[in-house]
Every structure is written in structure tokens, then in C-alpha cells.
Design an enzyme around this catalytic site. Structure first.
Site, PDB file in Angstrom:
ATOM      1  CD1 TRP A  21      -2.483   1.893   0.535  1.00 51.23           C
ATOM      2  CD2 TRP A  21      -1.451   1.963   2.011  1.00 51.23           C
ATOM      3  NE1 TRP A  21      -3.208   2.838   1.202  1.00 51.23           N
ATOM      4  CE2 TRP A  21      -1.969   3.013   2.585  1.00 51.23           C
ATOM      5  CE3 TRP A  21      -0.700   1.681   3.816  1.00 51.23           C
ATOM      6  CZ2 TRP A  21      -2.791   3.880   3.799  1.00 51.23           C
ATOM      7  CZ3 TRP A  21      -1.650   2.343   5.244  1.00 51.23           C
ATOM      8  CH2 TRP A  21      -2.369   3.624   5.086  1.00 51.23           C
ATOM      9  CE1 TYR A  54      -4.185  -0.343  -1.313  1.00 51.24           C
ATOM     10  CE2 TYR A  54      -3.219  -2.200  -1.302  1.00 51.24           C
ATOM     11  CZ  TYR A  54      -3.886  -1.425  -1.154  1.00 51.24           C
ATOM     12  OH  TYR A  54      -4.613  -1.953   0.354  1.00 51.24           O
ATOM     13  CD  GLN A 176      -6.320  -6.947   2.070  1.00 44.88           C
ATOM     14  OE1 GLN A 176      -6.073  -5.918   2.512  1.00 44.88           O
ATOM     15  NE2 GLN A 176      -5.645  -7.945   1.951  1.00 44.88           N
ATOM     16  CD1 TRP A 204      -7.357  -4.770   6.423  1.00 46.61           C
ATOM     17  CD2 TRP A 204      -6.479  -2.380   6.789  1.00 46.61           C
ATOM     18  NE1 TRP A 204      -7.844  -3.603   6.035  1.00 46.61           N
ATOM     19  CE2 TRP A 204      -7.771  -2.409   6.929  1.00 46.61           C
ATOM     20  CE3 TRP A 204      -5.628  -1.080   6.881  1.00 46.61           C
ATOM     21  CZ2 TRP A 204      -8.228  -1.384   6.723  1.00 46.61           C
ATOM     22  CZ3 TRP A 204      -6.311  -0.238   6.895  1.00 46.61           C
ATOM     23  CH2 TRP A 204      -7.587  -0.100   7.332  1.00 46.61           C
ATOM     24  CD  GLU A 296      13.117  -5.182  14.090  1.00 45.65           C
ATOM     25  OE1 GLU A 296      12.617  -4.358  13.831  1.00 45.65           O
ATOM     26  OE2 GLU A 296      14.178  -4.824  13.422  1.00 45.65           O
TER      27      GLU A 296
END
Length: 329
Positions: A21, A54, A176, A204, A296
Site C-alpha cells: 500500500w 494503491y 481483510q 492489515w 525483522e
């Protein structure tokens, strides 16, 4: 990386999905975007999420280009339709015309023959739901879409859509929604409805637009490299994240830091791991502006938080968590 079946389907997705996004085509240049996608593949992420809208369609283009050369069968490529992609009177919504035209445009930009999960990005109250679901069904029959999903629909809308999907024999398998420690509105209605209808959750905004990363500090200026200072991210940041940008909230979020440190996690990893503790969450979408962030945050996939940690998080955030399902969408 861990993997799970999505809803009641046979489709397997990665527990961490990569979403592009705001960043791709906006805050992050194409070379860095490619590095982030490569890092995602390196850590075992196979599920990639984007949308036609997007970065004014640039995000799909960048993702499609970056994934060329990757064995198509080894990844799950997901995109969405509904929001405006032009100024024409039929350039938005879930009409048959818009769905078909934008599906074909997404396939071209993504440089693929089919979409694994095609989401209705929002519910369209101005188009008969039967028209929408029939359009999705026809794309499935044509092999251009394998599975159908919805994003930010209410429980009642999901129930109606799932009934039509069954009638049309369309594999509607995914929801979603936004979900985080601070935003839990799906817990009361949406998750039970999806469980009944066979939809899995691919969620999200795990970090509440960066708030739960701990980088926004009370009484201090917003970091220059944050989404809040991104021209691509500002409108959405102002609408979603601004609700948390108050000193008393930022001070409370900082109280989570000792929990993260004791568990040898970053604040972001703690927030992502918290989301994945919910057994109804199949996958969590991360974004990144640097490949190090991908590597990470992907580590959160295998983290198990014990009951004491979960209870302490709830105690700290008491009074700040949003539960109202009326705020869906």
C-alpha cells in the site's frame, strides 16, 4: 515462516503477508521496493497483497515487475477492486463493468494470467449485490480469479455475500479487515460470522498506522521518515492514525515497551505477534520501506505470547481499545 490454510479452502498462505500500500510508487522508490520484495521472498513470505488504487495503480505495476522470474505457482498474488481508479462515472464501485475492466487492468499491471484472491475492497451500496457476485463468479469461471475475498464489510454484508457465493458456487474465502491491539472491532461480529461462513482473516494495520511501533513519542515531533511525513500516506494517516496521536495515548503505548523487551522483541514484533495469537487470524500483512524491516517483522510469525503477557497488554490498554463494529469500513 509458518503457513496456514485460508478459511475453508485448500489455499495455503504465509502467516506474514507482504503488502505494498502507501510505500511502492509513493514513499519508496522502485529499487528499494524491489529490495523489500526480495527480502520478503527470502524469509519465506509467499502471500503478496496490493490493490488497483494503491499509488494510482503504480503499486501493482511495481509488484508485478518485481515478481517476474519467480515461479508463479509458488506465490499467492492478491489485489482488490472498488475504489476510484479514474474520473469516469463507471471508474469506481462494484458494478460488473468496473469489476471486469479493473480485473483486466490489474492482470496487465501485475503481468500475470490470474489473481489468487480478488477482494471487493469495500461494500458498494449503490450496486445490487447479485450483480457484484455474478461478476466475480464469471471471472472465477474464466480462470482469471481463483478465490474471492472482501475487505471491511460488516457481518450482515458478509452473510449476504456468502449466501450468494454459495448459490453461485464461488469460493469466497477471505476477509481483510483492520485489526490491532488498539482496533478490535472485528472480534464481536465479523470474526464469528466469517467463522460460520468459512472465511479466514488476512488483517492489515497491525501497528495502528505505526502507533504501536513506539516511534511516535509524546511531546515530540513526528519522525521525518515516518508515514505521517509521506505525501502518499498523509490523507490516510490523518483519517486513521490521527485518532491515536494524543500524548496520553502515546504515553500508554510506551508502557508496552518493557513487555517487548522482556520477551526480546521490538515493539513492532510484539504488535504483530499479538495479532497472530488470535486463532482466527490466518495471516497478517506487513509493509516496509526498507528490507531490514521485512526481515525483522517476519520473525514475529513464530512468536508465542503466554496468557500473562496478553492479559498485561489488555490491562495497559484499558480504555483505549476500539470495539465498536459500527465503525467497520
Amino acid at each position: 515462516m509458518e503457513y496456514r490454510k485460508l478459511g475453508n479452502s485448500g489455499l495455503t498462505v504465509s502467516r506474514i503477508a507482504y503488502g505494498n500500500w502507501i510505500n511502492h510508487g509513493g514513499k519508496v522508490d522502485e529499487e528499494m521496493a524491489n529490495n523489500c520484495i526480495k527480502a520478503a521472498l527470502d524469509v519465506g513470505i509467499t502471500t503478496f497483497d496490493t490493490a488497483d488504487v494503491y499509488s494510482d495503480t503504480k503499486a501493482e505495476q511495481i509488484l508485478g515487475k518485481a515478481l517476474q522470474g519467480i515461479r508463479r505457482e509458488s506465490i499467492e498474488l492478491c489485489t482488490k477492486v472498488c475504489h476510484p481508479t479514474g474520473n469516469g462515472k463507471n471508474d469506481s464501485g462494484l458494478s460488473r463493468k468496473h469489476i471486469f475492466e479493473n480485473c483486466h487492468a490489474s492482470l496487465r499491471r501485475l503481468q500475470t494470467d490470474y489473481i489468487d484472491v480478488y477482494y471487493a475492497h469495500r461494500f458498494d451500496p449503490h450496486t445490487p449485490l447479485e450483480e457484484t457476485m455474478l461478476a466475480f463468479a464469471d471471472l472465477v469461471r474464466q480462470g482469471k480469479v481463483l478465490y474471492v475475498g472482501i475487505s471491511e464489510w460488516t457481518a450482515e454484508q458478509i452473510t449476504r455475500g456468502a449466501a450468494l457465493a454459495r448459490e453461485l458456487k464461488v469460493p469466497m474465502i477471505a476477509s481483510q479487515p483492520q485489526y490491532s491491539m488498539l482496533w478490535r472491532i472485528i472480534e464481536r461480529d465479523v470474526i464469528p460470522t466469517c467463522q460460520r461462513e468459512g472465511l479466514g482473516q488476512i488483517v492489515w494495520s497491525l501497528l495502528a498506522q505505526g502507533i504501536l511501533s513506539g516511534k511516535y513519542l509524546p511531546g515530540q515531533a513526528v519522525p521525518t521518515d515516518s508515514r505521517a511525513n509521506s505525501s502518499a500516506g498523509k490523507p490516510f494517516f490523518q483519517r486513521l492514525a490521527q485518532q491515536w496521536m494524543e500524548d496520553h495515548i502515546l504515553e500508554t503505548v510506551q508502557k508496552l515497551r518493557p513487555i517487548a523487551e522482556a520477551a526480546e522483541l521490538t515493539m513492532a514484533q510484539l504488535a504483530i505477534a499479538w495479532v497472530l495469537q488470535n486463532p482466527h487470524v490466518t495471516s497478517a500483512i506487513i509493509g516496509a520501506s526498507r528490507p531490514e524491516q521485512v526481515r525483522e517483522n517476519a520473525l514475529a510469525a513464530g512468536v508465542k505470547l503466554d496468557a500473562a503477557i496478553m492479559e498485561e497488554i489488555d490491562r495497559i490498554l484499558t480504555g483505549l481499545v476500539e470495539y465498536d463494529p459500527g465503525k467497520t469500513g
